[in-house]
Design a protein around this motif. Structure first.
Motif, PDB file in Angstrom:
ATOM      1  N   ALA A  16       3.657 -11.561 -24.691  1.00 39.20           N
ATOM      2  CA  ALA A  16       4.232 -12.369 -25.412  1.00 39.20           C
ATOM      3  C   ALA A  16       4.577 -13.032 -25.973  1.00 39.20           C
ATOM      4  O   ALA A  16       4.254 -14.856 -25.301  1.00 39.20           O
ATOM      5  CB  ALA A  16       5.223 -12.864 -24.023  1.00 39.20           C
ATOM      6  N   THR A  17       4.033 -12.691 -26.963  1.00 36.87           N
ATOM      7  CA  THR A  17       3.533 -14.200 -28.079  1.00 36.87           C
ATOM      8  C   THR A  17       4.613 -15.189 -28.727  1.00 36.87           C
ATOM      9  O   THR A  17       4.343 -16.095 -29.411  1.00 36.87           O
ATOM     10  CB  THR A  17       2.667 -13.302 -28.900  1.00 36.87           C
ATOM     11  OG1 THR A  17       3.643 -12.373 -29.835  1.00 36.87           O
ATOM     12  CG2 THR A  17       1.686 -12.584 -28.736  1.00 36.87           C
ATOM     13  N   GLY A  18       6.183 -14.457 -28.476  1.00 35.75           N
ATOM     14  CA  GLY A  18       6.823 -14.814 -29.363  1.00 35.75           C
ATOM     15  C   GLY A  18       7.255 -14.785 -29.991  1.00 35.75           C
ATOM     16  O   GLY A  18       6.884 -13.960 -30.981  1.00 35.75           O
ATOM     17  N   MET A  19       6.723 -15.800 -31.693  1.00 36.46           N
ATOM     18  CA  MET A  19       6.927 -16.470 -32.333  1.00 36.46           C
ATOM     19  C   MET A  19       5.519 -16.673 -33.300  1.00 36.46           C
ATOM     20  O   MET A  19       5.121 -16.809 -34.375  1.00 36.46           O
ATOM     21  CB  MET A  19       7.861 -17.458 -33.509  1.00 36.46           C
ATOM     22  CG  MET A  19       8.808 -16.675 -33.589  1.00 36.46           C
ATOM     23  SD  MET A  19      10.372 -17.249 -34.827  1.00 36.46           S
ATOM     24  CE  MET A  19      10.441 -18.753 -33.588  1.00 36.46           C
ATOM     25  N   HIS A  20       4.499 -16.493 -32.648  1.00 36.51           N
ATOM     26  CA  HIS A  20       3.526 -16.652 -32.371  1.00 36.51           C
ATOM     27  C   HIS A  20       2.398 -16.023 -32.902  1.00 36.51           C
ATOM     28  O   HIS A  20       2.591 -14.332 -32.814  1.00 36.51           O
ATOM     29  CB  HIS A  20       2.394 -17.697 -31.283  1.00 36.51           C
ATOM     30  CG  HIS A  20       3.276 -19.139 -30.604  1.00 36.51           C
ATOM     31  ND1 HIS A  20       3.442 -20.572 -31.393  1.00 36.51           N
ATOM     32  CD2 HIS A  20       4.006 -19.026 -29.187  1.00 36.51           C
ATOM     33  CE1 HIS A  20       3.795 -20.736 -31.314  1.00 36.51           C
ATOM     34  NE2 HIS A  20       4.164 -20.556 -29.953  1.00 36.51           N
ATOM     35  N   ARG A  21       1.080 -16.254 -33.696  1.00 32.76           N
ATOM     36  CA  ARG A  21       0.518 -15.381 -33.965  1.00 32.76           C
ATOM     37  C   ARG A  21      -0.323 -14.399 -32.520  1.00 32.76           C
ATOM     38  O   ARG A  21      -0.385 -14.526 -31.498  1.00 32.76           O
ATOM     39  CB  ARG A  21      -1.061 -15.044 -34.862  1.00 32.76           C
ATOM     40  CG  ARG A  21      -1.755 -16.499 -34.063  1.00 32.76           C
ATOM     41  CD  ARG A  21      -2.879 -16.633 -34.522  1.00 32.76           C
ATOM     42  NE  ARG A  21      -3.506 -18.775 -33.478  1.00 32.76           N
ATOM     43  CZ  ARG A  21      -4.575 -18.070 -32.549  1.00 32.76           C
ATOM     44  NH1 ARG A  21      -4.463 -16.486 -31.599  1.00 32.76           N
ATOM     45  NH2 ARG A  21      -5.504 -19.023 -31.940  1.00 32.76           N
ATOM     46  N   PRO A  22      -1.079 -12.786 -32.940  1.00 32.76           N
ATOM     47  CA  PRO A  22      -1.590 -12.077 -32.064  1.00 32.76           C
ATOM     48  C   PRO A  22      -2.967 -12.389 -31.723  1.00 32.76           C
ATOM     49  O   PRO A  22      -3.325 -13.060 -31.937  1.00 32.76           O
ATOM     50  CB  PRO A  22      -1.439 -11.009 -33.026  1.00 32.76           C
ATOM     51  CG  PRO A  22      -1.082 -11.008 -34.059  1.00 32.76           C
ATOM     52  CD  PRO A  22      -0.681 -11.987 -34.305  1.00 32.76           C
ATOM     53  N   ASN A  23      -2.639 -12.467 -30.127  1.00 31.72           N
ATOM     54  CA  ASN A  23      -4.067 -12.508 -29.158  1.00 31.72           C
ATOM     55  C   ASN A  23      -4.898 -11.162 -29.279  1.00 31.72           C
ATOM     56  O   ASN A  23      -4.749  -9.960 -29.085  1.00 31.72           O
ATOM     57  CB  ASN A  23      -4.047 -12.880 -27.717  1.00 31.72           C
ATOM     58  CG  ASN A  23      -3.187 -13.843 -27.769  1.00 31.72           C
ATOM     59  OD1 ASN A  23      -1.710 -14.292 -27.568  1.00 31.72           O
ATOM     60  ND2 ASN A  23      -3.400 -14.935 -28.184  1.00 31.72           N
TER      61      ASN A  23
END
Length: 336
Positions: A16-23
């Motif tokens: 669940a990254t939201g708007m953040h960059r991927p892991n």
């Protein structure tokens, strides 16, 4: 799950990254561990991929989109950490859905200027908090069969495990966090000395907005805030830096970004920083990785010598609160 009869190839982990960059890559391996990394399908959520989203609701004219991978699952399990959150009241629970796996349009609504400006969108408050209530509404709509949330102590050790119904178990976890992570004050104070919470929370100035808001909420109007932080990665994303540099005062920021049509990524944390600037008389920041020029543009004073600055400021203020843990501890004034 496998012991219960679900084949490994039918288990998917959606981050669940939201708007953040991927892991990705080694970062992902470190996050989930070698065994999970090597044996299970792991997907990142990308909020801007419209093809991955399905509209599930509409709130105040905004279409609410959720990741199809989650919606199509027969068994839906949420994991997360419960701690104070300056928008949702507390993290965990429904926050895995909103903003965790929501569409970009949903994010724009949930992080809009008017939402962040709402007086009940704040730390450790659920009742009457529209961010929490809308996220709960959407989670109820899409369903969650089970949650497993944890509470950690100051040493990052698990101190509480809450599992079961996505709301009832989460509420119990929130009560534990409130008991151990909040401090009641009978009045606002003249000066707050705080930190960014240590690495990784203070990796960027973007995250320091949390410490600033915690300080603002217990500070008298015109008081002084002192923040100590590392910010080893600087200010943060290019979008965040551009937002900060586009305005030099709270009034200029509000005029520019209060229009929802002008919404940009990361404006919400910039909004919090300008809220703190508007409330405080002076803000001092010690960080070896932030320039005097960038801080000065915001009207924030850069500290070169911590002890000298405190020796000068402390005699000038009567009521002072020190928060070594930064935003991990939330002060709450009785009348608020």
């Amino acid at each position: 799950l496998e012991d219960g009869g679900i084949n490994r190839d039918r288990i998917r982990i959606l981050i669940a990254t939201g708007m953040h960059r991927p892991n990705l890559g080694e970062e992902l391996r470190q996050m989930v561990g070698d065994y999970v990394f090597n044996n299970y399908e792991i997907l990142n959520h990308y909020s801007r991929r419209e093809k991955d989203m399905e509209i599930v609701d509409e709130i105040e004219g905004t279409p609410i989109g959720i990741n199809r991978v989650y919606l199509e699952a027969e068994l839906k399990i949420l994991t997360g950490l419960i701690e104070p959150h300056f928008y949702a009241g507390f993290s965990g629970g429904r926050k895995s859905i909103v903003p965790g796996i929501s569409s970009f349009e949903t994010m724009k609504f949930m992080h809009s200027f008017s939402m962040i400006d709402h007086p009940n969108v704040r730390n450790c408050l659920l009742d009457g908090n529209p961010f929490h209530e809308y996220a709960l509404r959407i989670t109820e709509k899409v369903g969650a069969d089970f949650i497993l949330n944890v509470v950690i102590d100051r040493y990052r050790r698990i101190s509480g495990i809450f599992s079961g119904h996505f709301n009832r178990a989460h509420i119990l976890g929130c009560k534990m966090v409130e008991e151990y992570a909040t401090v009641r004050l009978n009045k606002r104070v003249d000066m707050v000395i705080s930190s960014g919470g240590g690495y990784p929370l203070d990796a960027t100035f973007y995250q320091i907005s949390k410490a600033l808001i915690c300080a603002r909420d217990i500070l008298k109007k015109g008081g002084t805030i002192v923040i100590l932080c590392e910010c080893r990665e600087g200010f943060g994303s290019r979008e965040f830096i551009n937002v900060l540099r586009s305005a030099s005062s709270p009034e200029e920021f509000y005029e520019r970004y209060s229009d929802p049509k002008k919404f940009v990524i990361d404006q919400w944390c910039a909004q919090n920083i300008f809220q703190a600037i508007e409330h405080a008389g002076s803000i001092y920041v010690y960080s070896p990785n932030l320039s005097e020029e960038d801080l000065g543009h915001l009207g924030i004073k850069k500290i070169e010598n911590i002890q000298d600055t405190l020796d000068r400021l402390i005699p000038e203020h009567e009521d002072i609160v020190v928060i070594p843990e930064g935003p991990y501890v939330v002060g709450m004034v009785q009348d608020s």
